[in-house]
Structure formats: structure tokens, C-alpha cells
Design a protein around this motif. Structure first.
Motif, PDB file in Angstrom:
ATOM      1  N   TRP A  57     -32.504  -2.824 -30.290  1.00 46.58           N
ATOM      2  CA  TRP A  57     -32.963  -3.262 -30.833  1.00 46.58           C
ATOM      3  C   TRP A  57     -34.338  -4.345 -31.296  1.00 46.58           C
ATOM      4  O   TRP A  57     -35.009  -4.176 -32.266  1.00 46.58           O
TER       5      TRP A  57
ATOM      6  N   PHE B 242     -37.437  -3.467 -29.537  1.00 50.49           N
ATOM      7  CA  PHE B 242     -37.774  -1.916 -30.087  1.00 50.49           C
ATOM      8  C   PHE B 242     -38.739  -2.957 -30.711  1.00 50.49           C
ATOM      9  O   PHE B 242     -39.517  -2.414 -31.144  1.00 50.49           O
TER      10      PHE B 242
ATOM     11  N   TYR C 218     -35.732   2.367 -27.338  1.00 50.98           N
ATOM     12  CA  TYR C 218     -34.659   2.946 -28.295  1.00 50.98           C
ATOM     13  C   TYR C 218     -33.913   3.891 -27.058  1.00 50.98           C
ATOM     14  O   TYR C 218     -32.655   4.234 -28.192  1.00 50.98           O
TER      15      TYR C 218
ATOM     16  N   ARG D 167     -31.328   1.840 -27.011  1.00 46.29           N
ATOM     17  CA  ARG D 167     -30.404   1.489 -28.392  1.00 46.29           C
ATOM     18  C   ARG D 167     -31.321  -0.535 -27.768  1.00 46.29           C
ATOM     19  O   ARG D 167     -30.030  -0.883 -28.417  1.00 46.29           O
TER      20      ARG D 167
END
Length: 88
Positions: free
Chosen positions: A55, A58, A50, A53
């Protein structure tokens, strides 16, 4: 987020992640502890992905978390089936 906390997360990810993979591939009585180490490392994966960033990582962390939860169920809670000798 403080820099030292991110560094601590990375250290925990490295130690617990590599420990989990190592234990899960040993195929002995300690293998079941690999899923616990892996599951312990997952919150740090979430924070790291997170914060950077990332993703894709994530999203992948959700899949790994579910996989470790299944492993915890299989290693710790599911009853072992006894092997029965079949008559031929």
C-alpha cells in the motif's frame, strides 16, 4: 491474475522505469522521452503494487504519476522562454 501477466508487468516496469530515469538524467534532446516512458510504466506499477498489497508503493505511485504528468506538460506543452540579454 495469471502469473505470466505479473511477470510481464515486472519486465515492463524494469525496462520503462530504468529507461525513464536514464533519459531524464541525460540533459539532451532525448530527455523529454523519459517522462513518456515513466508515465507508460505507471499502470503496471499500480497493478503490481495492488496485487502484492504494497500500500505504501501504491500510494507513492499516485505521486509519481502526477510528477510524470507535470513532466509531460513541461517538456511537451509549455512554451519555452527565450533568454534575453539584460543590459547593464
Amino acid at each position: 491474475m495469471p502469473e505470466w501477466l505479473l511477470i510481464l508487468s515486472e519486465i515492463i516496469i524494469f525496462v520503462c522505469g530504468t529507461g525513464a530515469i536514464w533519459l531524464l538524467n541525460q540533459n539532451n534532446k532525448y530527455s523529454k522521452y523519459g517522462v513518456l516512458l515513466g508515465l507508460f510504466s505507471e499502470p503496471f506499477w499500480f497493478v503490481s503494487a495492488y496485487h502484492s498489497r504494497s500500500w505504501g508503493i501504491f500510494a507513492l505511485t499516485f505521486i509519481y504519476t502526477v510528477s510524470y504528468i507535470v513532466g509531460v506538460y513541461n517538456f511537451w506543452f509549455r512554451k519555452k522562454q527565450t533568454k534575453s540579454k539584460s543590459k547593464r
